[in-house]
Structure formats: structure tokens, C-alpha cells
Scaffold this motif. Structure first.
Motif: not given
Ligand SMILES: [Zn+2]
Length: 58
Positions: A34-48
Motif C-alpha cells: 500500500l505504501n512502498p516508501s514505508e515497507s521494508k519488503i517493498a524496498e528490498k524488492m525495489k517496488i516503487k
């Protein structure tokens, strides 16, 4: 549902609507971002961007 081989986003198209890579129907598990900038997993997976993503794509 199919998953993009590059950015892992879930879609029902044969090519990814975002990066244009071919999609695959061999994928496992999914993640809702929902919030790529606040998610560690999203950061790891380079989700923008927010959306549904496959954890693993073959
Ligand atoms: Zn993609």
C-alpha cells in the motif's frame, strides 16, 4: 493472474503494463503493497508503486 518476471507485479496481461516484460503464470505467494516508501519488503524488492506483487516468479 500472471506475474511480471522483472518487477513481480500481478496482472492478467501477457506483458507487464509497467515495464513491458513478458509475464509468467508460474509464481508463488503474493504481497500487497500500500505504501512502498514505508515497507521494508517493498524496498528490498525495489517496488516503487502500490499494488499486488508475486513473491517468487519463475
Ligand atoms: Zn514489470
Amino acid at each position: 493472474m500472471r506475474a511480471c518476471r522483472r518487477c513481480h507485479i500481478l496482472t492478467n496481461r501477457n506483458t507487464c503494463p509497467y515495464c513491458g516484460e513478458p509475464t509468467s503464470d508460474h509464481w508463488h505467494g503474493y504481497l500487497i503493497v500500500l505504501n512502498p516508501s514505508e515497507s521494508k519488503i517493498a524496498e528490498k524488492m525495489k517496488i516503487k508503486m502500490p499494488g499486488k506483487y508475486a513473491l517468487k516468479v519463475r
